[in-house]
Write a protein that holds these residues in place. Structure first.
Motif, PDB file in Angstrom:
ATOM      1  N   GLN A  12       8.321  15.674 -10.344  1.00 23.78           N
ATOM      2  CA  GLN A  12       9.435  16.614 -10.151  1.00 23.78           C
ATOM      3  C   GLN A  12       9.356  17.301  -8.789  1.00 23.78           C
ATOM      4  O   GLN A  12      10.375  17.468  -8.113  1.00 23.78           O
ATOM      5  N   ARG A  13       8.165  17.712  -8.373  1.00 24.04           N
ATOM      6  CA  ARG A  13       8.028  18.400  -7.078  1.00 24.04           C
ATOM      7  C   ARG A  13       8.346  17.460  -5.909  1.00 24.04           C
ATOM      8  O   ARG A  13       9.013  17.873  -4.958  1.00 24.04           O
ATOM      9  N   VAL A  14       7.882  16.218  -5.997  1.00 21.79           N
ATOM     10  CA  VAL A  14       8.165  15.268  -4.926  1.00 21.79           C
ATOM     11  C   VAL A  14       9.644  14.920  -4.883  1.00 21.79           C
ATOM     12  O   VAL A  14      10.238  14.847  -3.816  1.00 21.79           O
ATOM     13  N   LEU A  15      10.236  14.738  -6.039  1.00 22.94           N
ATOM     14  CA  LEU A  15      11.663  14.432  -6.097  1.00 22.94           C
ATOM     15  C   LEU A  15      12.500  15.584  -5.533  1.00 22.94           C
ATOM     16  O   LEU A  15      13.461  15.354  -4.801  1.00 22.94           O
ATOM     17  N   ALA A  16      12.104  16.810  -5.835  1.00 18.58           N
ATOM     18  CA  ALA A  16      12.811  17.973  -5.285  1.00 18.58           C
ATOM     19  C   ALA A  16      12.642  18.044  -3.774  1.00 18.58           C
ATOM     20  O   ALA A  16      13.578  18.407  -3.043  1.00 18.58           O
ATOM     21  N   LEU A  17      11.470  17.679  -3.280  1.00 23.27           N
ATOM     22  CA  LEU A  17      11.217  17.704  -1.840  1.00 23.27           C
ATOM     23  C   LEU A  17      11.996  16.604  -1.114  1.00 23.27           C
ATOM     24  O   LEU A  17      12.617  16.854  -0.083  1.00 23.27           O
ATOM     25  N   VAL A  18      11.983  15.406  -1.663  1.00 23.70           N
ATOM     26  CA  VAL A  18      12.626  14.271  -1.008  1.00 23.70           C
ATOM     27  C   VAL A  18      14.141  14.366  -1.086  1.00 23.70           C
ATOM     28  O   VAL A  18      14.850  14.073  -0.133  1.00 23.70           O
TER      29      VAL A  18
ATOM     30  N   LEU B  61       0.828  -1.203   0.000  1.00 21.13           N
ATOM     31  CA  LEU B  61       0.000   0.000   0.000  1.00 21.13           C
ATOM     32  C   LEU B  61       0.865   1.257   0.000  1.00 21.13           C
ATOM     33  O   LEU B  61       0.606   2.204  -0.745  1.00 21.13           O
ATOM     34  N   ALA B  62       1.909   1.268   0.815  1.00 21.06           N
ATOM     35  CA  ALA B  62       2.808   2.417   0.850  1.00 21.06           C
ATOM     36  C   ALA B  62       3.516   2.598  -0.489  1.00 21.06           C
ATOM     37  O   ALA B  62       3.652   3.726  -0.980  1.00 21.06           O
ATOM     38  N   ASN B  63       3.958   1.508  -1.109  1.00 20.26           N
ATOM     39  CA  ASN B  63       4.608   1.602  -2.409  1.00 20.26           C
ATOM     40  C   ASN B  63       3.647   2.105  -3.476  1.00 20.26           C
ATOM     41  O   ASN B  63       4.032   2.897  -4.339  1.00 20.26           O
ATOM     42  N   LEU B  64       2.401   1.669  -3.420  1.00 23.19           N
ATOM     43  CA  LEU B  64       1.403   2.149  -4.365  1.00 23.19           C
ATOM     44  C   LEU B  64       1.154   3.650  -4.183  1.00 23.19           C
ATOM     45  O   LEU B  64       1.057   4.390  -5.169  1.00 23.19           O
ATOM     46  N   LEU B  65       1.079   4.084  -2.927  1.00 23.62           N
ATOM     47  CA  LEU B  65       0.882   5.511  -2.674  1.00 23.62           C
ATOM     48  C   LEU B  65       2.061   6.331  -3.180  1.00 23.62           C
ATOM     49  O   LEU B  65       1.879   7.382  -3.819  1.00 23.62           O
ATOM     50  N   TRP B  66       3.287   5.883  -2.908  1.00 27.68           N
ATOM     51  CA  TRP B  66       4.464   6.596  -3.398  1.00 27.68           C
ATOM     52  C   TRP B  66       4.516   6.599  -4.928  1.00 27.68           C
ATOM     53  O   TRP B  66       4.909   7.592  -5.541  1.00 27.68           O
ATOM     54  N   PHE B  67       4.118   5.512  -5.541  1.00 25.93           N
ATOM     55  CA  PHE B  67       4.094   5.442  -6.995  1.00 25.93           C
ATOM     56  C   PHE B  67       3.121   6.464  -7.562  1.00 25.93           C
ATOM     57  O   PHE B  67       3.452   7.188  -8.513  1.00 25.93           O
ATOM     58  N   GLU B  68       1.930   6.530  -6.992  1.00 29.66           N
ATOM     59  CA  GLU B  68       0.929   7.476  -7.489  1.00 29.66           C
ATOM     60  C   GLU B  68       1.354   8.920  -7.258  1.00 29.66           C
ATOM     61  O   GLU B  68       1.161   9.779  -8.123  1.00 29.66           O
ATOM     62  N   VAL B  69       1.922   9.204  -6.110  1.00 30.95           N
ATOM     63  CA  VAL B  69       2.406  10.560  -5.836  1.00 30.95           C
ATOM     64  C   VAL B  69       3.515  10.923  -6.817  1.00 30.95           C
ATOM     65  O   VAL B  69       3.549  12.032  -7.358  1.00 30.95           O
ATOM     66  N   GLY B  70       4.414   9.995  -7.075  1.00 25.15           N
ATOM     67  CA  GLY B  70       5.490  10.248  -8.028  1.00 25.15           C
ATOM     68  C   GLY B  70       4.988  10.400  -9.453  1.00 25.15           C
ATOM     69  O   GLY B  70       5.486  11.218 -10.216  1.00 25.15           O
ATOM     70  N   ARG B  71       3.982   9.633  -9.808  1.00 28.71           N
ATOM     71  CA  ARG B  71       3.435   9.699 -11.162  1.00 28.71           C
ATOM     72  C   ARG B  71       2.722  11.025 -11.400  1.00 28.71           C
ATOM     73  O   ARG B  71       2.829  11.627 -12.463  1.00 28.71           O
ATOM     74  N   ARG B  72       2.014  11.501 -10.396  1.00 31.45           N
ATOM     75  CA  ARG B  72       1.239  12.733 -10.557  1.00 31.45           C
ATOM     76  C   ARG B  72       2.078  13.994 -10.336  1.00 31.45           C
ATOM     77  O   ARG B  72       1.846  15.003 -10.985  1.00 31.45           O
TER      78      ARG B  72
END
Length: 83
Positions: free
Chosen positions: A76-82, A62-73
């Motif tokens: 760039q913003r999530v990658l910059a934040l992380v 479930l956590a991997n699915l959530l991270w996948f969806e956040v990354g897909r949508r």
């Protein structure tokens, strides 16, 4: 470790699932300690080992699915934040 074991024997599956999920989502929680305590309780007969394994796998997926969806949508913003 005694506190984690006491928490798992008192509340069981919901605490275990929530702990593994929070750890996999990136919260600074001792997820490995939770898994070790669940294994020890399973050996002692206080927690069903197959159920704990299934909950851990479900929480991680479930956590991997959530991270996948956040990354897909918002990749760039999530990658910059992380990073």
């Amino acid at each position: 470790m005694d506190d984690v074991a006491r928490l798992l024997t008192s509340y069981g599956a919901p605490v275990f699932f929530a702990g593994v999920l929070a750890d996999q989502l990136g919260a600074p929680l001792p997820g490995l300690l939770l898994l070790l305590a669940a294994g020890a309780l399973g050996e002692a007969g206080l927690l069903h080992p197959a159920g704990a394994f299934g909950l851990a796998v479900a929480a991680a997926m479930l956590a991997n699915l959530l991270w996948f969806e956040v990354g897909r949508r918002h990749g760039q913003r999530v990658l910059a934040l992380v990073c």
